[in-house]
Design a protein around this motif. Structure first.
Motif, short mmCIF file in Angstrom:
data_model
loop_
_atom_site.label_atom_id
_atom_site.label_comp_id
_atom_site.label_asym_id
_atom_site.label_seq_id
_atom_site.Cartn_x
_atom_site.Cartn_y
_atom_site.Cartn_z
N ALA A 81 0.94 -1.11 0.03
CA ALA A 81 0.23 0.26 -0.12
C ALA A 81 1.00 1.36 0.10
O ALA A 81 0.20 2.77 -0.87
CB ALA A 81 -0.94 0.21 1.44
N ALA A 82 1.91 0.93 0.74
CA ALA A 82 3.05 2.57 0.61
C ALA A 82 3.57 2.60 -0.10
O ALA A 82 3.41 3.85 -1.08
CB ALA A 82 3.91 1.67 1.36
N SER A 83 3.53 1.33 -1.29
CA SER A 83 4.74 2.02 -2.51
C SER A 83 3.48 2.40 -3.73
O SER A 83 3.60 3.68 -4.41
CB SER A 83 4.63 0.69 -2.84
OG SER A 83 5.95 0.55 -4.42
N LYS A 164 9.28 -9.71 -0.98
CA LYS A 164 10.03 -9.91 0.25
C LYS A 164 11.06 -9.71 0.68
O LYS A 164 11.55 -9.41 2.39
CB LYS A 164 8.53 -11.38 0.86
CG LYS A 164 9.12 -11.95 2.03
CD LYS A 164 8.68 -13.50 2.48
CE LYS A 164 8.48 -13.42 3.75
NZ LYS A 164 7.56 -14.65 4.07
N ARG A 165 11.68 -10.47 0.43
CA ARG A 165 13.79 -9.94 0.50
C ARG A 165 14.13 -9.08 1.31
O ARG A 165 15.21 -9.04 1.56
CB ARG A 165 14.09 -11.53 -0.77
CG ARG A 165 14.11 -9.71 -1.63
CD ARG A 165 15.05 -10.25 -3.21
NE ARG A 165 15.01 -8.65 -3.65
CZ ARG A 165 14.31 -8.56 -4.77
NH1 ARG A 165 13.07 -8.45 -5.35
NH2 ARG A 165 14.65 -7.57 -5.42
N SER A 166 13.32 -7.99 0.57
CA SER A 166 13.82 -6.89 1.11
C SER A 166 13.08 -6.15 2.66
O SER A 166 13.69 -5.43 3.22
CB SER A 166 13.43 -6.04 -0.02
OG SER A 166 12.30 -5.61 0.70
N GLU A 171 16.17 -1.29 1.94
CA GLU A 171 16.57 -1.64 0.68
C GLU A 171 14.20 -1.83 0.26
O GLU A 171 14.68 -1.57 -0.61
CB GLU A 171 17.05 -2.53 0.09
CG GLU A 171 18.59 -2.14 0.00
CD GLU A 171 18.90 -1.21 -0.96
OE1 GLU A 171 18.66 -0.59 -1.68
OE2 GLU A 171 19.18 -0.03 -0.72
N GLN A 172 14.13 -1.79 2.00
CA GLN A 172 12.22 -2.08 1.20
C GLN A 172 11.69 -1.48 0.51
O GLN A 172 10.78 -1.81 -0.51
CB GLN A 172 12.19 -2.35 2.89
CG GLN A 172 10.62 -2.88 2.86
CD GLN A 172 9.89 -3.17 3.81
OE1 GLN A 172 10.25 -3.83 5.11
NE2 GLN A 172 9.17 -1.75 4.25
N ASP A 177 9.13 -0.80 -4.60
CA ASP A 177 8.80 0.56 -6.16
C ASP A 177 9.30 0.05 -6.78
O ASP A 177 8.48 0.02 -8.20
CB ASP A 177 9.63 1.59 -5.08
CG ASP A 177 9.09 2.54 -4.39
OD1 ASP A 177 7.98 2.45 -4.24
OD2 ASP A 177 9.42 3.57 -3.61
N ALA A 178 10.59 -0.85 -6.82
CA ALA A 178 11.12 -1.39 -8.24
C ALA A 178 10.14 -2.33 -9.15
O ALA A 178 9.90 -2.97 -9.94
CB ALA A 178 12.13 -2.04 -8.43
#
Length: 201
Positions: A81-83, A164-166, A171-172, A177-178
């Protein structure tokens, strides 16, 4: 971010044939229902559900309905949601189905009351279509766990790397975003191809 920029960014060249094939299949439907399926219905499947619906509206497709589900339900991860908010979408939270639920939409494309309620659920949940829909598998584990998707007209693998890896790292936000931008470029490509096929029909 401007919607034209978001949805017109070119997908990676090695994905074009896969996306063309998906668009060709989806173009056969006059009432298109697509259920994006991953393991937990917490990240990639919601990105795809929202972005494909938005891309379809952006190019003028009015016959598209999007859904998402998992092989099991958990919860929509808040960074999703933030992204979206960082990309100009509105993210409103509420409570439904005993969990936090969301409406995530772009005000240039739809009104809040037109936006479907988003919450994590199994792909077989009653909120999702039970037949006559296209199942798009967006993660390896769901793709392997669901060799047959019940009720689906056709099953399509379209795998994305899990952001999820971040989680919990500096880097989250950048990784989410990417991921959003990567999926948006592919959903925009597919929506444009469907719109083109309809105009030529």
């Amino acid at each position: 971010m401007n919607l034209d920029v978001l949805f017109n960014a070119p997908p990676r060249s090695e994905r074009i044939d896969l996306l063309e094939s998906l668009a060709q299949d989806l173009s056969q439907e006059s009432n298109l229902r697509v259920n994006f399926i991953c393991t937990h219905n917490s990240r990639r499947s919601h990105f795809c559900e929202i972005l494909f619906r938005s891309a379809a509206l952006h190019v003028g497709l009015t016959h598209v309905q999007t859904y998402s589900g998992g092989t099991e339900g958990t919860a929509l991860f808040p960074e999703v949601a933030a992204s979206f908010e960082r990309h100009g979408f509105t993210a409103e939270s509420t409570d439904a189905e005993g969990q936090r639920a969301w409406k995530i939409f772009h005000s240039d494309l739809e009104k809040p009351e037109e936006s479907p309620l988003l919450f994590s659920k199994a792909y077989t949940h009653e909120a999702n279509p039970q037949e006559n829909y296209h199942a798009v598998m967006v993660c390896d584990s769901a793709n392997e766990a669901c060799p047959v998707v019940f009720g689906a007209t056709k099953r399509h693998p379209l795998l994305f790397v899990d952001p999820k890896r971040s989680d919990g790292t500096p880097e989250q936000s950048r990784v989410y975003d990417a991921t959003l931008q990567d999926i948006a470029s592919e959903m925009g490509f597919v929506a444009r191809r469907i719109a083109l096929n309809f105009s030529l029909a």
